[in-house]
Motif scaffolding. Structure first.
Motif, PDB file in Angstrom:
ATOM      1  N   ILE A 240       0.622  -1.248   0.105  1.00  0.00           N
ATOM      2  CA  ILE A 240       0.163  -0.124   0.117  1.00  0.00           C
ATOM      3  C   ILE A 240       1.025   1.211  -0.155  1.00  0.00           C
ATOM      4  CG2 ILE A 240      -1.852   1.232   1.143  1.00  0.00           C
ATOM      5  CD1 ILE A 240      -2.882  -1.245  -0.082  1.00  0.00           C
ATOM      6  N   TYR A 241       1.835   1.323   0.759  1.00  0.00           N
ATOM      7  CA  TYR A 241       2.589   2.396   0.873  1.00  0.00           C
ATOM      8  C   TYR A 241       3.387   2.547  -0.524  1.00  0.00           C
ATOM      9  CZ  TYR A 241       7.156   5.063   1.975  1.00  0.00           C
ATOM     10  OH  TYR A 241       7.898   6.248   1.945  1.00  0.00           O
ATOM     11  N   SER A 242       3.815   1.649  -1.210  1.00  0.00           N
ATOM     12  CA  SER A 242       4.564   1.766  -2.459  1.00  0.00           C
ATOM     13  C   SER A 242       3.509   2.279  -3.471  1.00  0.00           C
ATOM     14  CB  SER A 242       5.029   0.322  -3.028  1.00  0.00           C
ATOM     15  OG  SER A 242       5.912  -0.027  -2.072  1.00  0.00           O
ATOM     16  N   ASN A 243       2.217   1.744  -3.512  1.00  0.00           N
ATOM     17  CA  ASN A 243       1.098   2.283  -4.339  1.00  0.00           C
ATOM     18  C   ASN A 243       0.695   3.753  -4.114  1.00  0.00           C
ATOM     19  OD1 ASN A 243       0.801  -0.432  -5.459  1.00  0.00           O
ATOM     20  ND2 ASN A 243      -0.926  -0.792  -4.378  1.00  0.00           N
ATOM     21  N   THR A 244       0.858   4.173  -2.938  1.00  0.00           N
ATOM     22  CA  THR A 244       0.485   5.548  -2.633  1.00  0.00           C
ATOM     23  C   THR A 244       1.452   6.224  -3.231  1.00  0.00           C
ATOM     24  OG1 THR A 244      -0.339   4.673  -0.411  1.00  0.00           O
ATOM     25  CG2 THR A 244       0.137   7.184  -0.690  1.00  0.00           C
ATOM     26  N   LYS A 245       2.775   6.140  -3.184  1.00  0.00           N
ATOM     27  CA  LYS A 245       3.987   6.825  -3.740  1.00  0.00           C
ATOM     28  C   LYS A 245       3.809   6.947  -5.133  1.00  0.00           C
ATOM     29  CE  LYS A 245       6.471   8.121  -0.285  1.00  0.00           C
ATOM     30  NZ  LYS A 245       6.739   9.430   0.105  1.00  0.00           N
ATOM     31  N   LEU A 246       3.443   5.753  -5.859  1.00  0.00           N
ATOM     32  CA  LEU A 246       3.202   5.833  -7.197  1.00  0.00           C
ATOM     33  C   LEU A 246       2.116   6.623  -7.670  1.00  0.00           C
ATOM     34  CD1 LEU A 246       3.091   2.921  -9.683  1.00  0.00           C
ATOM     35  CD2 LEU A 246       1.016   4.328  -9.773  1.00  0.00           C
ATOM     36  N   TYR A 247       0.995   6.600  -7.031  1.00  0.00           N
ATOM     37  CA  TYR A 247      -0.207   7.617  -7.188  1.00  0.00           C
ATOM     38  C   TYR A 247       0.279   8.958  -7.063  1.00  0.00           C
ATOM     39  CZ  TYR A 247      -3.055   3.320  -6.526  1.00  0.00           C
ATOM     40  OH  TYR A 247      -3.762   2.263  -6.411  1.00  0.00           O
ATOM     41  N   THR A 248       1.261   9.316  -6.127  1.00  0.00           N
ATOM     42  CA  THR A 248       1.557  10.815  -5.937  1.00  0.00           C
ATOM     43  C   THR A 248       2.500  11.150  -7.317  1.00  0.00           C
ATOM     44  OG1 THR A 248       1.386  10.513  -3.758  1.00  0.00           O
ATOM     45  CG2 THR A 248       2.630  12.415  -4.549  1.00  0.00           C
ATOM     46  N   GLU A 249       3.381  10.280  -7.413  1.00  0.00           N
ATOM     47  CA  GLU A 249       4.299  10.635  -8.630  1.00  0.00           C
ATOM     48  C   GLU A 249       3.541  10.839  -9.790  1.00  0.00           C
ATOM     49  OE1 GLU A 249       7.993   8.269  -6.259  1.00  0.00           O
ATOM     50  OE2 GLU A 249       7.037   7.368  -8.107  1.00  0.00           O
ATOM     51  N   ALA A 250       2.662   9.885 -10.125  1.00  0.00           N
ATOM     52  CA  ALA A 250       1.875   9.724 -11.478  1.00  0.00           C
ATOM     53  C   ALA A 250       0.919  11.162 -11.989  1.00  0.00           C
ATOM     54  CB  ALA A 250       1.572   8.570 -11.633  1.00  0.00           C
TER      55      ALA A 250
END
Length: 251
Positions: A240-250
């Motif tokens: 979930i942490y990794s996904n959250t970072k991806l959403y922010t960067e994208a």
């Protein structure tokens, strides 16, 4: 309490032991916490994504006829105990306290009579703001409950505080967590109003922030190292942490 001509937060007053406090900005929430909940205070906290949610457990939300609370809880716990046989590793511990079994189930999303709390208002704020969806309300809530006043009031027979001794729930440790347990299955608001009818002393504080503060809240909590990676010390939390970072960067 004020900044310029506008208040940073607006209390609605205490009614039957329950107070609502409306706060406009995330940084004002931090100010409010530091003023009203100093280190060592007896308050515990939980977050609600919607301001309409009651302080009741997941299983109690399903039980409409409260006369059947004991029956339904007993059937659920026995079903869970049977379902997890052989799934807890070699030589798993056994428990004499049903709340220990419930706390294991809570960890894996079992509907239980336990209600999650944290000793940290910031952890509670994370759970209030992390999730989002099309059914969001305009307000998020951090609820504070005074352990000291519950224990001093006679409510301890209705609201029991419980910290599991089991090592099988690492999330409780990471979230500085504990549970409440209500034998009757009644919502905490109902129990407090019944005991504190007419009281102006707050037992429950509902701190309400606008949902539009979500990005500011999560960014501020990230700086405090409060995120899924630290609150969920397992593969689920890492994902979930990794996904959250991806959403922010994208974006």
């Amino acid at each position: 309490m004020t900044k310029g001509n506008r208040p940073r937060w607006t209390p609605t007053g205490v009614k039957d032991g329950i107070e609502e406090v409306h706060i406009r900005k995330w940084n004002y929430f931090i100010d409010y916490v530091q003023l009203h909940f100093p280190p060592g205070s007896s308050w515990v906290f939980r977050g609600h994504r919607k301001d309409v949610y009651k302080l009741e457990s997941t299983i109690d939300r399903q039980v409409k006829d409260k006369a059947r609370t004991k029956e339904i809880r007993s059937a659920q716990l026995e079903r869970f105990k049977l379902a997890i046989r052989g799934k807890r590793g070699a030589n798993p511990p056994t428990y004499t306290d049903d709340k220990e079994w419930w706390s294991i189930g809570q960890h894996f999303e079992l509907l239980t009579p336990l209600l999650d709390w944290s000793n940290s208002p910031y952890t509670a704020a994370y759970f209030s703001f992390f999730k989002t969806g099309s059914d969001d309300t305009k307000k998020r809530v951090v609820v504070a409950l005074s352990k000291e006043r519950v224990l001093a009031s006679g409510l301890q027979s209705e609201i029991e505080f419980f910290v599991p001794s089991s090592d099988e729930n690492a999330r409780v440790i990471s979230q500085n967590g504990l549970f409440t347990y209500s034998e009757s299955g009644k919502a905490i608001e109902e129990l407090v109003r019944s005991k504190y009818s007419g009281s102006t002393e707050p037992i429950v504080r509902k701190i309400i922030l606008p949902s539009e503060e979500r990005e500011s809240v999560l960014a501020g909590l990230e700086l405090m190292n409060i995120n899924h990676l630290t609150l969920f010390p397992d593969l689920h939390g890492a994902s979930i942490y990794s996904n959250t970072k991806l959403y922010t960067e994208a974006k």
